[in-house]
Design a protein around this motif. Structure first.
Motif, PDB file in Angstrom:
ATOM      1  N   MET A  48       0.841  -1.193   0.000  1.00 57.81           N
ATOM      2  CA  MET A  48       0.000   0.000   0.000  1.00 57.81           C
ATOM      3  C   MET A  48       0.877   1.244   0.000  1.00 57.81           C
ATOM      4  O   MET A  48       1.849   1.348   0.750  1.00 57.81           O
ATOM      5  CB  MET A  48      -0.900   0.020   1.243  1.00 57.81           C
ATOM      6  CG  MET A  48      -1.766   1.258   1.358  1.00 57.81           C
ATOM      7  SD  MET A  48      -2.797   1.203   2.841  1.00 57.81           S
ATOM      8  CE  MET A  48      -3.527   2.832   2.771  1.00 57.81           C
ATOM      9  N   THR A  49       0.544   2.192  -0.843  1.00 56.33           N
ATOM     10  CA  THR A  49       1.298   3.439  -0.936  1.00 56.33           C
ATOM     11  C   THR A  49       0.818   4.420   0.121  1.00 56.33           C
ATOM     12  O   THR A  49      -0.382   4.641   0.284  1.00 56.33           O
ATOM     13  CB  THR A  49       1.127   4.069  -2.324  1.00 56.33           C
ATOM     14  OG1 THR A  49       1.611   3.152  -3.317  1.00 56.33           O
ATOM     15  CG2 THR A  49       1.902   5.384  -2.428  1.00 56.33           C
TER      16      THR A  49
ATOM     17  N   ASN B 240       0.846   8.351   1.553  1.00 56.51           N
ATOM     18  CA  ASN B 240       0.949   9.701   1.009  1.00 56.51           C
ATOM     19  C   ASN B 240       1.668  10.608   2.010  1.00 56.51           C
ATOM     20  O   ASN B 240       1.202  10.773   3.147  1.00 56.51           O
ATOM     21  CB  ASN B 240      -0.435  10.259   0.701  1.00 56.51           C
ATOM     22  CG  ASN B 240      -1.083   9.555  -0.471  1.00 56.51           C
ATOM     23  OD1 ASN B 240      -0.403   9.172  -1.423  1.00 56.51           O
ATOM     24  ND2 ASN B 240      -2.396   9.371  -0.408  1.00 56.51           N
TER      25      ASN B 240
ATOM     26  N   ARG C 190      12.901  10.936  -0.911  1.00 60.46           N
ATOM     27  CA  ARG C 190      12.348   9.793  -1.655  1.00 60.46           C
ATOM     28  C   ARG C 190      13.268   8.582  -1.538  1.00 60.46           C
ATOM     29  O   ARG C 190      12.810   7.454  -1.336  1.00 60.46           O
ATOM     30  CB  ARG C 190      12.162  10.173  -3.127  1.00 60.46           C
ATOM     31  CG  ARG C 190      10.979  11.087  -3.403  1.00 60.46           C
ATOM     32  CD  ARG C 190      10.631  11.103  -4.895  1.00 60.46           C
ATOM     33  NE  ARG C 190       9.447  11.927  -5.127  1.00 60.46           N
ATOM     34  CZ  ARG C 190       9.474  13.159  -5.604  1.00 60.46           C
ATOM     35  NH1 ARG C 190      10.631  13.727  -5.909  1.00 60.46           N
ATOM     36  NH2 ARG C 190       8.351  13.843  -5.781  1.00 60.46           N
TER      37      ARG C 190
ATOM     38  N   ALA D 118      12.275   5.026   0.458  1.00 61.76           N
ATOM     39  CA  ALA D 118      12.335   3.752  -0.267  1.00 61.76           C
ATOM     40  C   ALA D 118      13.305   2.788   0.412  1.00 61.76           C
ATOM     41  O   ALA D 118      13.025   1.591   0.545  1.00 61.76           O
ATOM     42  CB  ALA D 118      12.757   4.012  -1.714  1.00 61.76           C
TER      43      ALA D 118
ATOM     44  N   GLU E 188       6.680   2.134   0.514  1.00 61.87           N
ATOM     45  CA  GLU E 188       6.244   2.651  -0.791  1.00 61.87           C
ATOM     46  C   GLU E 188       5.448   3.924  -0.534  1.00 61.87           C
ATOM     47  O   GLU E 188       4.414   3.888   0.141  1.00 61.87           O
ATOM     48  CB  GLU E 188       5.386   1.629  -1.517  1.00 61.87           C
ATOM     49  CG  GLU E 188       4.955   2.073  -2.912  1.00 61.87           C
ATOM     50  CD  GLU E 188       4.127   1.021  -3.626  1.00 61.87           C
ATOM     51  OE1 GLU E 188       3.330   1.404  -4.510  1.00 61.87           O
ATOM     52  OE2 GLU E 188       4.274  -0.176  -3.298  1.00 61.87           O
ATOM     53  N   ALA E 189       5.933   5.035  -1.045  1.00 54.02           N
ATOM     54  CA  ALA E 189       5.326   6.325  -0.695  1.00 54.02           C
ATOM     55  C   ALA E 189       5.189   7.228  -1.902  1.00 54.02           C
ATOM     56  O   ALA E 189       5.989   7.179  -2.845  1.00 54.02           O
ATOM     57  CB  ALA E 189       6.153   7.020   0.379  1.00 54.02           C
ATOM     58  N   HIS E 190       4.165   8.057  -1.823  1.00 57.28           N
ATOM     59  CA  HIS E 190       3.990   9.162  -2.765  1.00 57.28           C
ATOM     60  C   HIS E 190       4.307  10.441  -2.005  1.00 57.28           C
ATOM     61  O   HIS E 190       3.593  10.826  -1.081  1.00 57.28           O
ATOM     62  CB  HIS E 190       2.550   9.184  -3.287  1.00 57.28           C
ATOM     63  CG  HIS E 190       2.205  10.426  -4.057  1.00 57.28           C
ATOM     64  ND1 HIS E 190       2.917  10.860  -5.147  1.00 57.28           N
ATOM     65  CD2 HIS E 190       1.205  11.346  -3.878  1.00 57.28           C
ATOM     66  CE1 HIS E 190       2.400  11.974  -5.618  1.00 57.28           C
ATOM     67  NE2 HIS E 190       1.358  12.292  -4.868  1.00 57.28           N
TER      68      HIS E 190
ATOM     69  N   GLU F 177       4.368   2.947   9.963  1.00 57.46           N
ATOM     70  CA  GLU F 177       3.762   1.922   9.109  1.00 57.46           C
ATOM     71  C   GLU F 177       3.898   0.512   9.665  1.00 57.46           C
ATOM     72  O   GLU F 177       3.201  -0.405   9.214  1.00 57.46           O
ATOM     73  CB  GLU F 177       4.374   1.994   7.711  1.00 57.46           C
ATOM     74  CG  GLU F 177       3.988   3.238   6.938  1.00 57.46           C
ATOM     75  CD  GLU F 177       2.482   3.414   6.870  1.00 57.46           C
ATOM     76  OE1 GLU F 177       1.821   2.600   6.193  1.00 57.46           O
ATOM     77  OE2 GLU F 177       1.960   4.352   7.520  1.00 57.46           O
TER      78      GLU F 177
END
Length: 310
Positions: free
Chosen positions: A1-2, A4, A22, A26, A31-33, A295
């Motif tokens: 799941m990304t 935000n 970023r 990672a 997993e990130a926006h 997370e």
């Protein structure tokens, strides 16, 4: 799941942080926006600077934490809309920068470097400086930065005591606390380094009374917060010789106004808030680690105590 991640700081900070942040997120396995324009109700984490346009946190209904980019949180901790955990910035580079500034300027004054650097050609006065063993340094504030600076000075041989509001134990240091401890700390301060947070309780920690309690000819270094010193009282103490010198890196108004007497006072050194800086390559690791923790259900690092203000 990304997840935000909203970057809420000035544009120049985005230019510095976008790539390393970023990469570190990672590397932390998340997993990130990461962006500057995520709708508030979709944001999971806010990477934040208090001079950001974001001042109302009410719309961030699903966010898990505000991850501050600054070590100081006085610009956000009292925000009445903040309903999220707030984490302050602690990173090795920030600490290292402060240790280097503090030890460098203590040694500069201790060794009398200014008199040699500014001496006229032909001046030859071979007076040996005192030894660190015979010189007492007090560090007011034993958080991460204060403890690191106090330990570094002790490692150089100075007789170091630290003071904090509540009791602390740090190997190799005399640790004092409370009102009685502050009086003792100031009375033995040949050098006094200010690394307290800016709160209502620490405003004007150095004032006419506390400056008078220090040994005559003491020296002050303030890389902490401008609000820690009563400026008028310090100038009077300098003029009277009670305080021999003040090296100041932080001020109530920054940049320091050109008409401020600190600029021209012969016993004041002004540095332009450079004692320590948050560097993107290192700070991004701290931010990424807290996102990873959020997370994976782990407690966040460096969570601010709202009641204490830091």
């Amino acid at each position: 799941m990304t997840v935000n991640v909203l970057f809420a700081a000035t544009a120049d900070r985005w230019d510095q942080y976008a790539a390393p942040l970023r990469a570190e997120i990672a590397a932390a396995g998340v997993e990130a926006h990461l962006a500057t324009d995520i709708p508030a109700d979709e944001v999971d984490y806010i990477v934040y600077a208090p001079n950001s346009d974001v001042q109302d946190f009410t719309p961030f209904s699903r966010a898990k934490a505000v991850l501050n980019l600054w070590a100081g949180v006085e610009g956000i901790v009292g925000n009445p809309t903040l309903h999220l955990p707030l984490c302050r910035m602690v990173d090795p580079a920030l600490t290292q920068g402060m240790v280097e500034w503090v030890t460098g300027h203590v040694l500069r004054l201790h060794l009398g470097m200014d008199s040699h650097i500014g001496a006229a050609p032909g001046t030859w006065e071979p007076v040996a400086p005192p030894l660190a063993f015979d010189t007492r340094v007090t560090v007011l504030g034993l958080g991460v930065l204060g403890a690191a600076c106090a330990s570094a000075l002790a490692g150089l041989g100075f007789d170091v005591a630290g003071w904090s509001r509540s009791p602390k134990v740090i190997d190799g240091l005399t640790c004092l606390h409370g009102d009685d401890g502050l009086r003792e700390a100031l009375a033995r301060a040949d050098y006094c380094v200010l690394l307290l947070p800016s709160t209502a309780a620490t405003e004007n920690t150095l004032n006419a009374a506390t400056l008078a309690a220090m040994p005559r000819g003491a020296r002050i270094l303030n890389p902490g917060r401008g609000q820690l010193i009563d400026d008028d009282a310090l100038l009077q103490a300098l003029d009277a010789g009670q305080i021999a010198h003040a090296t100041l890196d932080v001020f109530r108004v920054e940049p320091l106004p050109m008409d401020h007497p600190y600029w021209t006072h012969p016993s004041v050194t002004v540095t332009p808030h450079v004692a320590s800086e948050t560097r993107a390559a290192y700070a991004s690791k701290t931010v990424a680690e807290n996102i990873r923790r959020g997370e994976t259900g782990m407690p966040f690092l460096h969570v601010v105590d709202r009641s204490a203000g830091y």
